[in-house]
Design an enzyme around this catalytic site. Structure first.
Site, PDB file in Angstrom:
ATOM      1  CB  THR A  28      -0.876   0.010   1.283  1.00 29.47           C
ATOM      2  OG1 THR A  28      -1.686  -1.159   1.268  1.00 29.47           O
ATOM      3  CG2 THR A  28      -1.783   1.239   1.342  1.00 29.47           C
ATOM      4  CB  ALA A  83       9.828   0.883   3.892  1.00 30.55           C
ATOM      5  CE  LYS A  94       5.277  -2.293   4.967  1.00 28.46           C
ATOM      6  NZ  LYS A  94       4.912  -1.139   4.100  1.00 28.46           N
ATOM      7  N   GLY A  96       2.780   4.193   7.627  1.00 26.97           N
ATOM      8  CA  GLY A  96       2.441   5.596   7.383  1.00 26.97           C
ATOM      9  C   GLY A  96       1.073   5.724   6.729  1.00 26.97           C
ATOM     10  CD  GLU A 103       1.514  -1.812   4.561  1.00 29.61           C
ATOM     11  OE1 GLU A 103       1.291  -0.992   3.672  1.00 29.61           O
ATOM     12  OE2 GLU A 103       2.203  -1.549   5.559  1.00 29.61           O
ATOM     13  CE  LYS A 121       9.466   7.111   1.892  1.00 38.12           C
ATOM     14  NZ  LYS A 121       8.527   6.118   1.423  1.00 38.12           N
TER      15      LYS A 121
HETATM   16  C1  5RP Z   1       1.495   2.007   4.301  1.00 38.13           C
HETATM   17  C2  5RP Z   1       2.960   1.786   4.277  1.00 38.13           C
HETATM   18  C3  5RP Z   1       3.712   2.344   3.106  1.00 38.13           C
HETATM   19  O1  5RP Z   1       4.445   1.323   2.531  1.00 38.13           O
HETATM   20  C4  5RP Z   1       4.635   3.422   3.576  1.00 38.13           C
HETATM   21  O2  5RP Z   1       3.866   4.377   4.293  1.00 38.13           O
HETATM   22  C5  5RP Z   1       5.349   4.090   2.419  1.00 38.13           C
HETATM   23  O3  5RP Z   1       4.446   4.853   1.692  1.00 38.13           O
HETATM   24  P1  5RP Z   1       4.845   5.660   0.367  1.00 38.13           P
HETATM   25  O4  5RP Z   1       5.209   4.658  -0.670  1.00 38.13           O
HETATM   26  O5  5RP Z   1       3.574   6.425   0.046  1.00 38.13           O
HETATM   27  O6  5RP Z   1       5.987   6.578   0.708  1.00 38.13           O
HETATM   28  O7  5RP Z   1       3.553   1.203   5.136  1.00 38.13           O
HETATM   29  O8  5RP Z   1       0.920   1.549   5.501  1.00 38.13           O
END
Ligand code: 5RP
Length: 218
Positions: A28, A83, A94, A96, A103, A121
């Protein structure tokens, strides 16, 4: 190159790990959204996906990719996800996007975790990004007090209900030097559904989108 363009580089490079005729584990987030677009371009060649969120399911289905229930599938070859932070030993923060529990479940049935990120990251020590913890609503205050005892500063993510009907506490101020131990400790608190530390099940492959294209570390 923008951060989103680097995410796109990483997302499309992950196609290399998708076997013909397979069911793919799909995470996600904004980086994964690029991977889903990439999957759409080869949708006739795959059997479908197992998804980690309602948002990813909707995007997959809109592209005509069949989404299987996790309970219908015993094992996946690959799980592709983003991540919020990743350290040199491939432990991750993870959640966010609040999808951490699903997940973790899809990652658990997958042989290989392909982590797709942009260069922002990568960190030496996890914890600058607030650590998400999914909590049963009635346990919110109790878990928050316990997280304070662990040295963190938990903040209730206002207005967010997870796909599982729970709430999120984002824990600020941690320097996570022993991710596996902290994962165990927080998961052991009554009322915690999942902590967004992925240390026991870290990444196997990292694909980092850079201005010079995707860099793959196996
Ligand atoms: C969602 C997650 C996402 O993998 C993480 O937040 C990274 O998000 P993005 O690819 O939008 O930077 O853990 O629950």
């Amino acid at each position: 190159m923008t951060q989103d363009e680097m995410k796109k580089e990483a997302g499309w490079a992950a196609l290399k790990y998708v076997e013909k005729g397979s069911i793919v584990g799909v995470g996600t987030g904004s980086t994964v959204n690029h991977f889903i677009d990439a999957l759409g371009s080869i949708k006739e060649e795959i059997k479908g996906a197992v998804s980690s969120s309602i948002a990813s399911t909707e995007k997959l289905e809109a592209l005509g990719i069949k989404v299987f229930e996790c309970n219908e599938v015993a094992k996946l070859d690959v799980y592709v996800d983003g991540a919020d932070e990743i350290n040199p030993t491939r432990d991750m923060i993870k959640g966010g996007g609040a999808a951490l529990t699903r997940e973790k479940i899809v990652a658990a049935i997958s042989e290989k975790f392909i982590c797709i990120v942009d260069g922002t990251k990568a960190v030496d020590v996890l914890g600058k990004f607030p650590l998400p913890v999914e909590v049963i609503p009635m346990a919110r205050s109790y878990v928050a007090r316990e997280l304070v005892k662990l040295g963190g500063d938990p903040v209730y993510r206002e207005g967010v209900i997870t796909d599982n009907g729970n709430v999120i506490l984002d824990v600020h101020g941690l320097a996570i030097t022993d991710p596996k131990a902290l994962e165990n400790t927080i998961n052991g608190l009554a009322g915690v559904v999942t902590v967004g530390l992925f240390a026991h099940r870290g990444a196997d492959v990292i694909i980092t989108g850079t201005p010079n294209g995707a860099v793959i570390e196996e």
